[in-house]
Design a protein around this motif. Sequence first.
Motif, PDB file in Angstrom:
ATOM      1  N   ASN A 174       9.467   2.118   4.793  1.00 54.81           N
ATOM      2  CA  ASN A 174       9.344   0.942   5.656  1.00 54.81           C
ATOM      3  C   ASN A 174      10.504   0.830   6.632  1.00 54.81           C
ATOM      4  OD1 ASN A 174       8.041  -0.936   2.877  1.00 54.81           O
ATOM      5  ND2 ASN A 174       6.903   0.060   4.515  1.00 54.81           N
ATOM      6  N   ASP A 219       1.635   1.530   2.057  1.00 57.41           N
ATOM      7  CA  ASP A 219       2.704   0.662   2.550  1.00 57.41           C
ATOM      8  C   ASP A 219       2.352  -0.808   2.468  1.00 57.41           C
ATOM      9  OD1 ASP A 219       4.335   2.610   5.152  1.00 57.41           O
ATOM     10  OD2 ASP A 219       4.195   2.840   3.001  1.00 57.41           O
ATOM     11  N   ASP A 273       3.813  -1.101  10.101  1.00 54.76           N
ATOM     12  CA  ASP A 273       5.137  -1.678   9.892  1.00 54.76           C
ATOM     13  C   ASP A 273       5.010  -3.040   9.217  1.00 54.76           C
ATOM     14  OD1 ASP A 273       6.350   0.485  11.137  1.00 54.76           O
ATOM     15  OD2 ASP A 273       6.158  -0.427  13.131  1.00 54.76           O
TER      16      ASP A 273
END
Length: 580
Positions: free
Chosen positions: A346, A368, A420
Amino acid sequence: MNPSSRSGSVLHCNRRPVLRLRRARRGGLILIVVLVMISLLSLLAASYAFMVQANMRGAMAIHHRFQAQMAAESGFQRAVAVLRESRNDAGIWYNNPQLFRAILVEGTEEEAEADTQQQIAKVSETGWYDTSAKPAWRFSLYARNSDDPVTVRYGVTDETSKIDLNRVTEAQLRRFLELTIPQDTANPVDINVLVDSLLDWREPGNQPRPNGAKDEYYQGLEPPYRSKNAPFSTIEELLLVRGFSAWVLFGEDYNRNGLLDPNEDDADASFPPDNGDGILYAGIAPYLTLWSRETNMSSDQRPRINLNMQDTQKLQELISEQFSAEIVNYVLSVRASGMAFNSVMNLLPAPPTPESEEAPPEDGLPPDLQPPPDDSTTTQPTTNPADGFDAGLQDGSTDLSQSESASEKSQTAKPPEFKDLTQEVPPGTYEDLPLILDRLTTDPVPLYVGRLNISTAAREALASIEQLTDAEIDAIVAARVDLSPEERRTPAWLVARGVLTEHKFRWILPRLALGSSVFQVECVGYADHVGVMDRMNVVFEMRGPIPQVLYKRRLNNLGTAYMPHGEEIRAAQQQAPVNR
Protein backbone atom coordinates in the motif's frame (compact mmCIF):
# COMPACT_ATOMS: atom_id res chain seq x y z
CA MET A 1 81.49 -124.86 26.82
CA ASN A 2 78.32 -125.79 28.50
CA PRO A 3 75.59 -126.17 25.90
CA SER A 4 73.09 -124.45 28.12
CA SER A 5 75.29 -121.38 28.55
CA ARG A 6 75.92 -121.31 24.82
CA SER A 7 72.22 -121.27 24.07
CA GLY A 8 71.67 -118.52 26.65
CA SER A 9 74.29 -116.31 25.05
CA VAL A 10 72.73 -116.91 21.65
CA LEU A 11 69.32 -115.83 22.92
CA HIS A 12 70.83 -112.76 24.54
CA CYS A 13 72.52 -111.85 21.30
CA ASN A 14 69.28 -112.30 19.40
CA ARG A 15 67.41 -109.88 21.77
CA ARG A 16 69.75 -106.95 21.16
CA PRO A 17 68.64 -106.20 17.58
CA VAL A 18 65.02 -106.47 18.67
CA LEU A 19 65.56 -104.02 21.49
CA ARG A 20 67.42 -101.66 19.21
CA LEU A 21 64.58 -101.91 16.67
CA ARG A 22 61.99 -101.23 19.34
CA ARG A 23 63.95 -98.26 20.61
CA ALA A 24 64.31 -96.91 17.07
CA ARG A 25 60.57 -97.26 16.45
CA ARG A 26 59.79 -95.58 19.76
CA GLY A 27 62.13 -92.69 18.94
CA GLY A 28 60.55 -92.23 15.47
CA LEU A 29 57.07 -92.13 16.97
CA ILE A 30 58.11 -89.48 19.47
CA LEU A 31 59.60 -87.41 16.66
CA ILE A 32 56.36 -87.63 14.71
CA VAL A 33 54.35 -86.63 17.78
CA VAL A 34 56.69 -83.70 18.41
CA LEU A 35 56.43 -82.57 14.79
CA VAL A 36 52.63 -82.80 14.92
CA MET A 37 52.56 -80.84 18.16
CA ILE A 38 54.84 -78.19 16.70
CA SER A 39 52.62 -77.96 13.62
CA LEU A 40 49.49 -77.63 15.72
CA LEU A 41 51.09 -75.01 17.92
CA SER A 42 52.24 -73.15 14.81
CA LEU A 43 48.72 -73.25 13.41
CA LEU A 44 47.33 -72.04 16.72
CA ALA A 45 49.89 -69.26 16.85
CA ALA A 46 49.15 -68.27 13.26
CA SER A 47 45.40 -68.38 13.90
CA TYR A 48 45.80 -66.30 17.02
CA ALA A 49 47.99 -63.81 15.19
CA PHE A 50 45.43 -63.64 12.37
CA MET A 51 42.62 -63.16 14.90
CA VAL A 52 44.54 -60.41 16.66
CA GLN A 53 45.27 -58.73 13.35
CA ALA A 54 41.62 -59.02 12.28
CA ASN A 55 40.46 -57.60 15.60
CA MET A 56 42.98 -54.80 15.29
CA ARG A 57 41.75 -53.99 11.80
CA GLY A 58 38.15 -54.20 12.97
CA ALA A 59 38.89 -51.85 15.85
CA MET A 60 40.71 -49.52 13.48
CA ALA A 61 37.77 -49.61 11.07
CA ILE A 62 35.39 -48.72 13.90
CA HIS A 63 37.79 -45.97 14.93
CA HIS A 64 37.91 -44.61 11.38
CA ARG A 65 34.13 -44.83 11.06
CA PHE A 66 33.70 -42.88 14.27
CA GLN A 67 36.17 -40.24 13.13
CA ALA A 68 34.31 -39.94 9.82
CA GLN A 69 31.08 -39.43 11.75
CA MET A 70 32.70 -36.75 13.87
CA ALA A 71 34.02 -35.06 10.73
CA ALA A 72 30.47 -35.03 9.33
CA GLU A 73 29.22 -33.61 12.63
CA SER A 74 31.88 -30.90 12.30
CA GLY A 75 30.33 -29.98 8.96
CA PHE A 76 26.95 -29.56 10.64
CA GLN A 77 28.49 -27.35 13.32
CA ARG A 78 30.18 -25.24 10.64
CA ALA A 79 26.78 -24.67 9.00
CA VAL A 80 25.28 -23.63 12.35
CA ALA A 81 28.14 -21.22 13.02
CA VAL A 82 27.77 -19.60 9.60
CA LEU A 83 24.00 -19.25 9.96
CA ARG A 84 24.38 -17.63 13.38
CA GLU A 85 26.33 -14.82 11.77
CA SER A 86 24.85 -14.61 8.27
CA ARG A 87 21.44 -16.26 8.23
CA ASN A 88 19.96 -13.58 5.99
CA ASP A 89 22.90 -13.46 3.59
CA ALA A 90 22.32 -16.36 1.22
CA GLY A 91 25.40 -15.34 -0.72
CA ILE A 92 27.51 -16.71 2.14
CA TRP A 93 25.81 -20.02 2.90
CA TYR A 94 23.98 -20.99 -0.31
CA ASN A 95 27.00 -21.96 -2.43
CA ASN A 96 30.40 -21.28 -0.90
CA PRO A 97 33.15 -23.86 -1.61
CA GLN A 98 35.64 -21.90 0.48
CA LEU A 99 33.54 -22.50 3.60
CA PHE A 100 32.02 -25.89 2.88
CA ARG A 101 34.25 -27.93 0.57
CA ALA A 102 37.09 -30.23 1.73
CA ILE A 103 37.51 -28.41 5.04
CA LEU A 104 40.16 -29.81 7.38
CA VAL A 105 38.81 -30.69 10.81
CA GLU A 106 42.21 -30.27 12.47
CA GLY A 107 45.36 -28.50 11.37
CA THR A 108 45.91 -26.12 8.48
CA GLU A 109 45.66 -26.62 4.76
CA GLU A 110 49.29 -25.63 4.33
CA GLU A 111 50.40 -28.47 6.61
CA ALA A 112 48.26 -31.06 4.83
CA GLU A 113 48.70 -29.87 1.23
CA ALA A 114 51.80 -31.92 0.41
CA ASP A 115 50.47 -35.12 2.00
CA THR A 116 47.11 -34.66 0.31
CA GLN A 117 48.65 -34.37 -3.14
CA GLN A 118 50.75 -37.47 -2.48
CA GLN A 119 47.67 -39.39 -1.41
CA ILE A 120 45.75 -38.33 -4.51
CA ALA A 121 48.64 -39.40 -6.73
CA LYS A 122 49.01 -42.75 -4.92
CA VAL A 123 45.31 -43.60 -5.13
CA SER A 124 45.20 -42.56 -8.78
CA GLU A 125 48.18 -44.79 -9.57
CA THR A 126 47.59 -47.87 -7.41
CA GLY A 127 44.02 -47.68 -6.15
CA TRP A 128 45.26 -48.02 -2.55
CA TYR A 129 45.30 -45.62 0.37
CA ASP A 130 48.42 -45.24 2.50
CA THR A 131 47.02 -45.86 5.98
CA SER A 132 50.40 -45.05 7.55
CA ALA A 133 50.26 -41.48 6.25
CA LYS A 134 49.54 -38.54 8.52
CA PRO A 135 45.78 -38.49 9.31
CA ALA A 136 43.82 -35.69 7.65
CA TRP A 137 40.06 -35.68 8.25
CA ARG A 138 37.79 -33.38 6.25
CA PHE A 139 34.15 -32.54 5.63
CA SER A 140 32.14 -31.19 2.72
CA LEU A 141 28.55 -29.95 2.61
CA TYR A 142 26.83 -31.07 -0.58
CA ALA A 143 23.51 -29.88 -2.00
CA ARG A 144 21.57 -30.16 -5.23
CA ASN A 145 22.32 -27.45 -7.73
CA SER A 146 18.94 -26.62 -9.26
CA ASP A 147 20.49 -24.00 -11.57
CA ASP A 148 23.09 -26.44 -12.97
CA PRO A 149 21.96 -30.08 -12.49
CA VAL A 150 25.23 -31.58 -13.78
CA THR A 151 27.18 -30.20 -10.82
CA VAL A 152 26.80 -30.07 -7.06
CA ARG A 153 26.50 -27.08 -4.79
CA TYR A 154 28.60 -26.66 -1.65
CA GLY A 155 26.37 -25.08 0.96
CA VAL A 156 23.15 -25.08 2.94
CA THR A 157 19.58 -25.50 1.67
CA ASP A 158 16.76 -23.40 3.06
CA GLU A 159 13.50 -25.29 3.52
CA THR A 160 11.47 -22.36 2.15
CA SER A 161 12.94 -23.26 -1.23
CA LYS A 162 10.65 -26.32 -1.24
CA ILE A 163 6.92 -27.02 -1.34
CA ASP A 164 5.37 -27.64 2.06
CA LEU A 165 3.69 -31.04 1.84
CA ASN A 166 1.23 -30.23 4.62
CA ARG A 167 0.24 -26.83 3.19
CA VAL A 168 0.16 -27.27 -0.57
CA THR A 169 -3.26 -26.80 -2.18
CA GLU A 170 -4.85 -29.11 -4.72
CA ALA A 171 -4.19 -26.79 -7.67
CA GLN A 172 -0.57 -26.19 -6.62
CA LEU A 173 0.04 -29.91 -6.12
CA ARG A 174 -1.46 -30.84 -9.47
CA ARG A 175 0.66 -28.39 -11.43
CA PHE A 176 3.82 -29.45 -9.59
CA LEU A 177 3.25 -33.16 -10.23
CA GLU A 178 2.36 -32.62 -13.88
CA LEU A 179 5.59 -30.72 -14.44
CA THR A 180 7.87 -32.99 -12.41
CA ILE A 181 6.80 -36.58 -13.16
CA PRO A 182 7.65 -37.74 -16.71
CA GLN A 183 4.77 -39.37 -18.56
CA ASP A 184 6.70 -40.97 -21.41
CA THR A 185 7.12 -44.27 -19.56
CA ALA A 186 5.51 -47.59 -20.39
CA ASN A 187 3.33 -47.27 -17.28
CA PRO A 188 2.20 -43.63 -17.03
CA VAL A 189 1.37 -42.25 -13.60
CA ASP A 190 -2.19 -41.14 -12.90
CA ILE A 191 -1.80 -37.62 -11.49
CA ASN A 192 -5.45 -37.57 -10.39
CA VAL A 193 -4.85 -40.58 -8.14
CA LEU A 194 -1.74 -38.98 -6.62
CA VAL A 195 -3.45 -35.66 -5.89
CA ASP A 196 -6.64 -37.08 -4.41
CA SER A 197 -4.86 -39.79 -2.40
CA LEU A 198 -2.37 -37.35 -0.89
CA LEU A 199 -5.10 -34.95 0.19
CA ASP A 200 -7.19 -37.82 1.59
CA TRP A 201 -4.22 -39.08 3.63
CA ARG A 202 -3.56 -35.79 5.42
CA GLU A 203 -7.17 -34.65 5.94
CA PRO A 204 -9.71 -35.98 8.49
CA GLY A 205 -12.81 -37.89 7.49
CA ASN A 206 -13.61 -41.29 6.00
CA GLN A 207 -15.08 -40.23 2.65
CA PRO A 208 -12.45 -40.50 -0.11
CA ARG A 209 -12.23 -38.23 -3.14
CA PRO A 210 -13.18 -39.69 -6.55
CA ASN A 211 -9.61 -40.86 -7.22
CA GLY A 212 -8.41 -40.99 -3.61
CA ALA A 213 -8.25 -43.59 -0.85
CA LYS A 214 -9.28 -43.95 2.77
CA ASP A 215 -9.41 -46.86 5.23
CA GLU A 216 -11.44 -49.11 2.93
CA TYR A 217 -8.63 -49.15 0.36
CA TYR A 218 -5.71 -49.47 2.79
CA GLN A 219 -7.42 -52.20 4.84
CA GLY A 220 -7.48 -54.34 1.70
CA LEU A 221 -3.68 -54.26 1.34
CA GLU A 222 -1.24 -56.80 2.74
CA PRO A 223 -0.40 -55.96 5.45
CA PRO A 224 -3.44 -53.77 6.10
CA TYR A 225 -3.18 -50.34 7.73
CA ARG A 226 -5.30 -47.24 8.19
CA SER A 227 -5.30 -43.87 6.52
CA LYS A 228 -3.50 -41.37 8.74
CA ASN A 229 -6.04 -38.53 8.36
CA ALA A 230 -3.45 -36.12 9.75
CA PRO A 231 -0.46 -34.09 8.50
CA PHE A 232 2.62 -35.91 7.24
CA SER A 233 5.46 -36.57 9.69
CA THR A 234 8.16 -37.40 7.12
CA ILE A 235 8.50 -37.17 3.35
CA GLU A 236 9.08 -40.95 3.20
CA GLU A 237 5.58 -41.39 4.62
CA LEU A 238 4.33 -40.78 1.07
CA LEU A 239 5.31 -44.38 0.29
CA LEU A 240 2.26 -45.45 2.31
CA VAL A 241 -0.09 -43.36 0.16
CA ARG A 242 -1.89 -44.89 -2.80
CA GLY A 243 -0.05 -44.36 -6.08
CA PHE A 244 3.21 -43.11 -4.57
CA SER A 245 5.82 -45.72 -5.47
CA ALA A 246 9.55 -45.49 -4.79
CA TRP A 247 10.00 -44.47 -8.43
CA VAL A 248 7.58 -41.55 -8.05
CA LEU A 249 9.26 -40.41 -4.85
CA PHE A 250 12.96 -40.98 -5.61
CA GLY A 251 13.05 -41.67 -9.35
CA GLU A 252 16.31 -42.94 -10.84
CA ASP A 253 18.48 -41.19 -8.25
CA TYR A 254 19.05 -44.25 -6.06
CA ASN A 255 21.84 -42.69 -3.96
CA ARG A 256 20.04 -39.31 -3.78
CA ASN A 257 22.99 -37.16 -4.75
CA GLY A 258 21.25 -35.24 -7.52
CA LEU A 259 23.79 -36.42 -10.11
CA LEU A 260 23.37 -38.84 -13.00
CA ASP A 261 25.70 -41.69 -12.07
CA PRO A 262 26.66 -44.41 -14.61
CA ASN A 263 24.42 -47.08 -13.03
CA GLU A 264 21.49 -44.63 -13.19
CA ASP A 265 21.79 -44.24 -16.95
CA ASP A 266 22.31 -47.77 -18.25
CA ALA A 267 18.70 -48.90 -18.84
CA ASP A 268 18.32 -52.45 -17.47
CA ALA A 269 22.02 -53.27 -17.23
CA SER A 270 22.17 -52.65 -13.47
CA PHE A 271 20.15 -51.40 -10.53
CA PRO A 272 18.30 -49.02 -10.20
CA PRO A 273 15.75 -49.16 -13.03
CA ASP A 274 16.16 -46.26 -15.46
CA ASN A 275 15.36 -45.44 -19.06
CA GLY A 276 18.92 -44.65 -20.14
CA ASP A 277 17.94 -41.35 -21.75
CA GLY A 278 20.84 -39.36 -20.31
CA ILE A 279 18.52 -37.25 -18.13
CA LEU A 280 18.16 -37.78 -14.40
CA TYR A 281 14.66 -38.06 -12.99
CA ALA A 282 15.25 -37.47 -9.29
CA GLY A 283 11.67 -38.02 -8.14
CA ILE A 284 9.51 -35.50 -6.29
CA ALA A 285 11.13 -35.89 -2.85
CA PRO A 286 13.89 -33.26 -3.39
CA TYR A 287 11.26 -30.55 -3.85
CA LEU A 288 9.13 -31.32 -0.79
CA THR A 289 9.43 -30.33 2.85
CA LEU A 290 7.46 -30.32 6.09
CA TRP A 291 9.24 -27.32 7.57
CA SER A 292 8.73 -24.29 5.34
CA ARG A 293 8.92 -21.68 8.11
CA GLU A 294 10.00 -18.06 8.10
CA THR A 295 10.14 -15.86 11.19
CA ASN A 296 8.53 -12.44 10.92
CA MET A 297 11.87 -10.73 11.49
CA SER A 298 13.96 -8.30 9.48
CA SER A 299 17.42 -9.11 8.15
CA ASP A 300 19.03 -7.76 11.34
CA GLN A 301 16.91 -10.18 13.43
CA ARG A 302 14.61 -7.49 14.82
CA PRO A 303 10.80 -7.84 14.76
CA ARG A 304 9.30 -6.15 11.74
CA ILE A 305 7.39 -2.93 12.35
CA ASN A 306 3.63 -3.49 12.25
CA LEU A 307 2.01 -0.68 10.24
CA ASN A 308 -1.28 -1.41 12.03
CA MET A 309 0.00 -1.18 15.61
CA GLN A 310 -2.35 0.79 17.82
CA ASP A 311 0.33 3.05 19.29
CA THR A 312 0.79 5.46 16.37
CA GLN A 313 3.31 7.55 18.30
CA LYS A 314 5.53 4.50 18.74
CA LEU A 315 4.94 3.67 15.08
CA GLN A 316 6.12 7.12 14.04
CA GLU A 317 9.29 6.78 16.10
CA LEU A 318 10.14 3.40 14.62
CA ILE A 319 9.59 4.19 10.94
CA SER A 320 11.17 7.66 11.16
CA GLU A 321 14.51 6.00 11.88
CA GLN A 322 14.57 4.17 8.56
CA PHE A 323 12.20 5.79 6.05
CA SER A 324 11.80 9.14 4.35
CA ALA A 325 9.54 11.87 5.72
CA GLU A 326 7.14 11.38 2.79
CA ILE A 327 6.55 7.73 3.66
CA VAL A 328 6.25 8.49 7.37
CA ASN A 329 3.68 11.23 6.74
CA TYR A 330 1.68 8.99 4.41
CA VAL A 331 1.55 6.19 6.98
CA LEU A 332 0.38 8.56 9.70
CA SER A 333 -2.18 10.11 7.35
CA VAL A 334 -3.71 6.73 6.53
CA ARG A 335 -3.84 5.72 10.17
CA ALA A 336 -5.31 9.08 11.22
CA SER A 337 -8.15 8.58 8.74
CA GLY A 338 -9.16 5.42 10.59
CA MET A 339 -7.99 3.08 7.84
CA ALA A 340 -5.58 0.19 8.22
CA PHE A 341 -2.96 -1.25 5.90
CA ASN A 342 -3.59 -4.71 4.53
CA SER A 343 -0.28 -4.96 2.66
CA VAL A 344 3.07 -3.21 2.80
CA MET A 345 2.55 -2.69 -0.93
CA ASN A 346 0.00 0.00 0.00
CA LEU A 347 3.02 2.30 0.34
CA LEU A 348 3.57 2.10 -3.43
CA PRO A 349 1.18 3.30 -6.15
CA ALA A 350 -1.17 0.55 -7.29
CA PRO A 351 -0.18 -0.86 -10.70
CA PRO A 352 -2.76 -0.86 -13.49
CA THR A 353 -4.44 -4.13 -14.39
CA PRO A 354 -3.05 -5.33 -17.73
CA GLU A 355 -5.56 -4.91 -20.54
CA SER A 356 -5.16 -8.53 -21.53
CA GLU A 357 -6.32 -9.67 -18.11
CA GLU A 358 -9.88 -9.58 -16.90
CA ALA A 359 -10.90 -7.76 -13.77
CA PRO A 360 -12.23 -9.80 -10.83
CA PRO A 361 -15.98 -10.14 -10.31
CA GLU A 362 -17.68 -7.25 -8.55
CA ASP A 363 -18.50 -9.30 -5.48
CA GLY A 364 -14.87 -10.34 -4.98
CA LEU A 365 -12.44 -8.01 -3.25
CA PRO A 366 -8.82 -7.86 -4.41
CA PRO A 367 -6.09 -8.55 -1.86
CA ASP A 368 -5.35 -4.88 -1.16
CA LEU A 369 -9.00 -4.34 -0.19
CA GLN A 370 -9.39 -7.39 1.99
CA PRO A 371 -10.19 -6.65 5.66
CA PRO A 372 -6.94 -6.11 7.57
CA PRO A 373 -5.84 -8.47 10.32
CA ASP A 374 -6.48 -7.63 13.94
CA ASP A 375 -4.46 -4.73 15.28
CA SER A 376 -1.57 -5.47 17.53
CA THR A 377 -0.46 -3.31 20.42
CA THR A 378 3.13 -4.34 19.97
CA THR A 379 5.55 -5.00 17.17
CA GLN A 380 6.88 -8.14 18.84
CA PRO A 381 5.30 -11.59 18.98
CA THR A 382 4.00 -12.45 22.43
CA THR A 383 4.58 -16.19 22.07
CA ASN A 384 7.40 -18.45 21.04
CA PRO A 385 7.34 -18.69 17.23
CA ALA A 386 7.34 -22.47 17.29
CA ASP A 387 4.52 -22.80 19.81
CA GLY A 388 1.76 -21.70 17.49
CA PHE A 389 3.02 -23.86 14.63
CA ASP A 390 3.47 -26.99 16.70
CA ALA A 391 0.07 -26.56 18.27
CA GLY A 392 -1.43 -26.48 14.81
CA LEU A 393 0.25 -29.75 13.95
CA GLN A 394 -0.75 -31.46 17.16
CA ASP A 395 -4.45 -30.91 16.63
CA GLY A 396 -4.21 -32.10 13.05
CA SER A 397 -5.15 -28.73 11.60
CA THR A 398 -3.90 -27.77 8.17
CA ASP A 399 -5.13 -24.18 8.42
CA LEU A 400 -2.56 -21.64 7.38
CA SER A 401 -1.48 -18.58 9.30
CA GLN A 402 -3.21 -15.24 8.80
CA SER A 403 -0.75 -14.33 6.10
CA GLU A 404 -1.37 -17.62 4.31
CA SER A 405 -5.11 -17.07 4.48
CA ALA A 406 -4.60 -13.81 2.65
CA SER A 407 -2.40 -15.64 0.20
CA GLU A 408 -5.11 -18.15 -0.57
CA LYS A 409 -7.63 -15.34 -1.12
CA SER A 410 -5.26 -13.65 -3.54
CA GLN A 411 -4.99 -16.75 -5.71
CA THR A 412 -8.24 -16.15 -7.57
CA ALA A 413 -9.03 -17.49 -10.99
CA LYS A 414 -8.89 -13.96 -12.43
CA PRO A 415 -6.18 -11.35 -11.86
CA PRO A 416 -7.13 -8.86 -9.15
CA GLU A 417 -7.43 -5.12 -9.58
CA PHE A 418 -5.28 -3.21 -7.12
CA LYS A 419 -6.28 0.22 -5.81
CA ASP A 420 -4.69 2.81 -3.55
CA LEU A 421 -6.09 3.22 -0.05
CA THR A 422 -6.56 6.99 -0.40
CA GLN A 423 -6.85 9.64 -3.08
CA GLU A 424 -3.29 10.66 -2.27
CA VAL A 425 -0.76 8.80 -4.36
CA PRO A 426 1.50 6.69 -2.12
CA PRO A 427 5.05 8.13 -2.05
CA GLY A 428 6.95 4.83 -2.06
CA THR A 429 8.97 3.71 -5.08
CA TYR A 430 10.40 0.39 -6.17
CA GLU A 431 13.79 1.67 -5.05
CA ASP A 432 12.31 1.69 -1.55
CA LEU A 433 10.81 -1.78 -1.96
CA PRO A 434 13.72 -3.88 -0.57
CA LEU A 435 13.69 -1.87 2.66
CA ILE A 436 9.89 -1.90 2.85
CA LEU A 437 9.71 -5.68 2.46
CA ASP A 438 12.51 -6.25 4.96
CA ARG A 439 11.44 -3.86 7.74
CA LEU A 440 7.64 -3.61 7.62
CA THR A 441 4.65 -5.89 8.02
CA THR A 442 0.89 -5.67 8.37
CA ASP A 443 0.59 -9.11 9.90
CA PRO A 444 1.95 -9.54 13.46
CA VAL A 445 2.06 -13.36 13.38
CA PRO A 446 5.41 -14.75 14.60
CA LEU A 447 5.79 -17.24 11.75
CA TYR A 448 4.95 -17.40 8.07
CA VAL A 449 4.40 -21.01 7.02
CA GLY A 450 4.23 -22.48 3.54
CA ARG A 451 5.78 -19.58 1.62
CA LEU A 452 8.37 -20.08 -1.12
CA ASN A 453 11.79 -18.44 -1.47
CA ILE A 454 11.84 -17.50 -5.13
CA SER A 455 15.58 -16.78 -5.04
CA THR A 456 16.53 -20.37 -4.17
CA ALA A 457 13.57 -22.59 -5.15
CA ALA A 458 14.02 -25.08 -7.99
CA ARG A 459 12.06 -24.67 -11.18
CA GLU A 460 9.80 -27.57 -10.21
CA ALA A 461 8.95 -25.88 -6.91
CA LEU A 462 8.29 -22.54 -8.61
CA ALA A 463 5.58 -24.27 -10.62
CA SER A 464 3.48 -24.42 -7.45
CA ILE A 465 2.91 -20.65 -7.80
CA GLU A 466 -0.04 -20.96 -10.12
CA GLN A 467 0.04 -17.38 -11.38
CA LEU A 468 3.49 -17.82 -12.93
CA THR A 469 3.66 -18.92 -16.55
CA ASP A 470 6.32 -21.32 -17.81
CA ALA A 471 8.08 -18.44 -19.56
CA GLU A 472 8.14 -16.40 -16.35
CA ILE A 473 9.56 -19.34 -14.41
CA ASP A 474 12.33 -19.74 -16.99
CA ALA A 475 13.07 -16.02 -16.76
CA ILE A 476 13.29 -16.19 -12.96
CA VAL A 477 15.72 -19.13 -13.04
CA ALA A 478 17.89 -17.38 -15.65
CA ALA A 479 17.93 -14.00 -13.89
CA ARG A 480 18.87 -15.18 -10.41
CA VAL A 481 22.15 -16.81 -11.44
CA ASP A 482 24.13 -13.60 -10.91
CA LEU A 483 22.13 -12.05 -8.06
CA SER A 484 24.13 -10.12 -5.51
CA PRO A 485 23.79 -10.99 -1.79
CA GLU A 486 21.82 -7.78 -1.25
CA GLU A 487 19.37 -8.65 -4.03
CA ARG A 488 18.77 -12.14 -2.63
CA ARG A 489 17.51 -10.76 0.68
CA THR A 490 14.11 -9.82 -0.78
CA PRO A 491 12.17 -10.68 -3.95
CA ALA A 492 12.23 -7.02 -5.06
CA TRP A 493 14.73 -7.96 -7.79
CA LEU A 494 11.87 -9.52 -9.73
CA VAL A 495 10.65 -6.02 -10.57
CA ALA A 496 14.01 -4.25 -10.48
CA ARG A 497 15.36 -6.58 -13.18
CA GLY A 498 12.16 -6.55 -15.18
CA VAL A 499 11.51 -10.27 -14.72
CA LEU A 500 7.87 -9.71 -13.67
CA THR A 501 5.47 -6.84 -14.16
CA GLU A 502 4.53 -4.76 -11.14
CA HIS A 503 1.03 -6.23 -11.26
CA LYS A 504 2.22 -9.86 -11.38
CA PHE A 505 4.72 -9.21 -8.60
CA ARG A 506 2.05 -7.72 -6.35
CA TRP A 507 -0.25 -10.62 -7.15
CA ILE A 508 2.17 -13.37 -6.09
CA LEU A 509 3.87 -11.51 -3.22
CA PRO A 510 1.76 -13.17 -0.45
CA ARG A 511 3.21 -16.52 -1.57
CA LEU A 512 6.85 -15.42 -1.39
CA ALA A 513 9.27 -15.90 1.50
CA LEU A 514 12.06 -13.47 2.29
CA GLY A 515 14.11 -15.97 4.26
CA SER A 516 13.92 -19.15 6.29
CA SER A 517 14.31 -20.33 9.86
CA VAL A 518 14.70 -24.01 8.91
CA PHE A 519 17.64 -25.38 6.94
CA GLN A 520 18.95 -28.67 5.62
CA VAL A 521 22.54 -29.84 5.25
CA GLU A 522 24.06 -33.00 3.82
CA CYS A 523 27.41 -33.46 5.53
CA VAL A 524 30.06 -35.88 4.29
CA GLY A 525 33.02 -36.71 6.54
CA TYR A 526 36.06 -38.40 4.97
CA ALA A 527 39.85 -38.61 5.11
CA ASP A 528 42.85 -38.29 2.82
CA HIS A 529 44.62 -41.38 4.18
CA VAL A 530 41.77 -43.94 4.36
CA GLY A 531 38.75 -44.66 2.20
CA VAL A 532 36.15 -44.29 4.98
CA MET A 533 33.23 -41.92 4.46
CA ASP A 534 30.17 -40.93 6.50
CA ARG A 535 27.13 -39.22 4.99
CA MET A 536 24.59 -37.46 7.19
CA ASN A 537 21.41 -35.52 6.40
CA VAL A 538 20.13 -33.01 9.00
CA VAL A 539 17.14 -30.66 9.03
CA PHE A 540 17.32 -28.09 11.81
CA GLU A 541 15.64 -24.89 12.91
CA MET A 542 17.62 -21.85 14.02
CA ARG A 543 15.85 -20.43 17.07
CA GLY A 544 18.00 -17.40 17.54
CA PRO A 545 21.55 -18.74 17.90
CA ILE A 546 20.35 -22.20 19.02
CA PRO A 547 19.86 -25.01 16.46
CA GLN A 548 17.08 -27.50 17.10
CA VAL A 549 17.39 -30.71 15.09
CA LEU A 550 14.07 -31.68 13.50
CA TYR A 551 15.23 -34.61 11.38
CA LYS A 552 18.51 -36.53 11.24
CA ARG A 553 19.44 -39.55 9.20
CA ARG A 554 22.62 -41.26 8.04
CA LEU A 555 22.61 -42.18 4.35
CA ASN A 556 25.56 -44.59 4.23
CA ASN A 557 23.32 -47.50 3.25
CA LEU A 558 22.63 -45.77 -0.08
CA GLY A 559 26.22 -46.32 -1.13
CA THR A 560 28.97 -43.94 -2.19
CA ALA A 561 27.33 -40.83 -3.57
CA TYR A 562 30.29 -38.46 -3.93
CA MET A 563 33.98 -38.59 -4.74
CA PRO A 564 35.10 -35.87 -2.34
CA HIS A 565 38.67 -35.56 -3.60
CA GLY A 566 37.46 -34.36 -7.00
CA GLU A 567 37.16 -35.59 -10.55
CA GLU A 568 40.73 -36.92 -10.60
CA ILE A 569 39.94 -39.52 -7.92
CA ARG A 570 36.55 -40.23 -9.45
CA ALA A 571 38.11 -41.04 -12.83
CA ALA A 572 40.80 -43.18 -11.20
CA GLN A 573 38.25 -45.15 -9.24
CA GLN A 574 36.17 -45.82 -12.33
CA GLN A 575 39.22 -47.39 -13.97
CA ALA A 576 40.71 -49.08 -10.91
CA PRO A 577 38.45 -49.33 -7.85
CA VAL A 578 40.05 -48.38 -4.57
CA ASN A 579 40.75 -51.33 -2.29
CA ARG A 580 39.51 -50.81 1.23
